[in-house]
Design a protein around this motif. Structure first.
Motif, short mmCIF file in Angstrom:
data_model
loop_
_atom_site.label_atom_id
_atom_site.label_comp_id
_atom_site.label_asym_id
_atom_site.label_seq_id
_atom_site.Cartn_x
_atom_site.Cartn_y
_atom_site.Cartn_z
N ILE A 146 0.83 -1.20 0.00
CA ILE A 146 0.00 0.00 0.00
C ILE A 146 0.87 1.25 0.00
O ILE A 146 0.61 2.22 -0.75
CB ILE A 146 -0.95 -0.01 1.22
N GLN A 147 1.91 1.26 0.85
CA GLN A 147 2.79 2.43 0.93
C GLN A 147 3.48 2.68 -0.42
O GLN A 147 3.56 3.83 -0.88
CB GLN A 147 3.83 2.22 2.03
N ASN A 173 0.95 4.01 -2.96
CA ASN A 173 0.62 5.42 -2.74
C ASN A 173 1.75 6.34 -3.20
O ASN A 173 1.51 7.42 -3.76
CB ASN A 173 0.31 5.66 -1.27
N THR A 174 2.98 5.90 -2.98
CA THR A 174 4.13 6.70 -3.44
C THR A 174 4.14 6.80 -4.96
O THR A 174 4.37 7.88 -5.52
CB THR A 174 5.44 6.07 -2.94
N SER A 191 1.21 9.00 -6.30
CA SER A 191 1.44 10.42 -5.96
C SER A 191 2.41 11.06 -6.94
O SER A 191 2.32 12.27 -7.21
CB SER A 191 1.97 10.54 -4.53
N ILE A 194 -5.81 10.65 -7.93
CA ILE A 194 -5.32 9.95 -6.71
C ILE A 194 -6.50 9.60 -5.81
O ILE A 194 -6.56 8.51 -5.24
CB ILE A 194 -4.29 10.83 -5.97
N GLU A 195 -7.44 10.53 -5.68
CA GLU A 195 -8.62 10.28 -4.85
C GLU A 195 -9.40 9.09 -5.39
O GLU A 195 -9.88 8.24 -4.64
CB GLU A 195 -9.51 11.53 -4.82
N LYS A 205 -7.82 5.61 -4.71
CA LYS A 205 -7.82 5.11 -3.33
C LYS A 205 -8.66 3.86 -3.19
O LYS A 205 -8.55 3.12 -2.20
CB LYS A 205 -8.31 6.19 -2.37
N GLN A 246 -6.44 0.96 -2.68
CA GLN A 246 -5.94 0.83 -1.31
C GLN A 246 -6.99 0.22 -0.39
O GLN A 246 -6.68 -0.61 0.47
CB GLN A 246 -5.50 2.19 -0.76
#
Length: 326
Positions: free
Chosen positions: A79-80, A83-84, A87, A95-96, A99, A102
């Motif tokens: 997940i991390q 997200n990186t 982004s 990005i929203e 999600k 995620q």
């Protein structure tokens, strides 16, 4: 935890899935990322997780539980990294929307974590819990707490420590501390190691901590009940109990974190403190002090339980105990 306590399937699976996600992000197509993310979640949940569960009846169930525990850690890393990547490659609106990927991974992680916790709890209930009380009773056989001064000196030596009003022992214990508790500790440690060593040597730290938490909690509860239902104390017998609790606490901290042991033993130590009071009227001061010192727990005994404990002291008057306004 030895390397043999997890298998390569975890690393292999998550490496492949991580590369798939990164490649989807590199297409710069949010719809591709969403579709790949859904497929990754489906693979994890329907093929990986369900496939692992089907093997739980094998002799390697502890290792499989480790695989699943490590899988939740890897999922959070996934997940991390995801997200990186998004982004760095998508604008805020996209990005929203992304999600949702995620959320799917979080759902998988929660599902696996719940399964592992439930399975470990069942291991405790079915395999370990029934053996804790017999271990305690066997360890305590021939241990007496209705001790005269002569009996205490024969067992522990002449260096008697006087308990203070808070139940804390004042002064050094001398050589008697080790001599009086040696057989009790020998019996207990031998049985306790048979209960937990295979799990300590095999489980991940997280899985083992969950299991040992159940074990210590049950041990404390069984010891509390055994004291209240079966024993009587002189002041020196109460002092012996304090030595025994301290001995077992020190031993158990070799099997897990000290703070965990201290938290589970709060009520047991409060019982011991009550038994070490100089007189019945000191209970009010002791309860106030103990409530302030018990980290995160406060006072654990009800008024009726306090009276039950005080009645175990053969030198405390029954009418004086009964008359306490708690």
């Amino acid at each position: 935890m030895p390397d043999s306590s997890i298998t390569s399937i975890v690393d292999d699976t998550f490496h492949i899935l991580q590369r798939s996600l990164v490649r989807s992000v590199n297409t710069l197509s949010k719809f591709t990322v969403i579709n790949v993310g859904k497929n990754v979640k489906s693979i994890l949940q329907k093929e990986y997780f369900e496939g692992v569960k089907r093997r739980m009846d094998s002799s390697n169930s502890l290792v499989i539980l480790n695989n699943l525990n490590v899988s939740t850690v890897y999922t959070q890393k996934l997940i991390q990294e995801f997200n990186t990547c998004i982004s760095a490659n998508f604008d805020a609106d996209d990005i929203e929307l992304l999600k949702i990927v995620q959320v799917g991974f979080d759902e998988f992680s929660g599902l696996v974590d719940g399964y592992v916790k439930s399975y470990i709890q069942n291991i405790f209930i079915q395999t370990i819990k029934p053996r804790i009380k017999p271990l305690l009773i066997d360890s305590l056989k021939d241990v007496r707490y209705n001790l005269s001064e002569e009996e205490y000196n024969l067992e522990f030596g002449t260096g008697i420590n006087k308990p203070g009003k808070s139940g804390a022992v004042l002064g050094g214990g001398g050589d008697g501390d080790a001599g009086g508790s040696r057989l009790f500790l020998k019996r207990f440690s031998s049985g306790f190691e048979k209960l937990v060593d295979v799990y300590q040597n095999t489980f991940t730290e997280s899985n083992y901590n969950q299991l040992i938490g159940y074990v210590i909690d049950q041990l404390a509860k069984d010891w509390e009940r055994w004291i209240i239902q079966n024993l009587k104390f002189t002041p020196l017998g109460a002092l012996r109990l304090e030595k025994d609790i301290r001995t077992i606490t020190s031993y158990i901290t070799t099997k897990t974190a000290y703070l965990l042991t201290r938290e589970k033993f709060i009520k047991l130590n409060q019982i011991c403190g009550l038994l070490n009071l100089d007189c019945v009227e000191d209970v009010f001061e002791f309860v106030g002090v103990a409530s302030g010192l018990s980290a995160g727990g406060g006072w654990r005994l009800t008024g009726n339980e306090v009276k039950k404990v005080l009645r175990l002291r053969i030198d405390f008057g029954a009418e004086e105990v009964a008359g306490l306004k708690l």
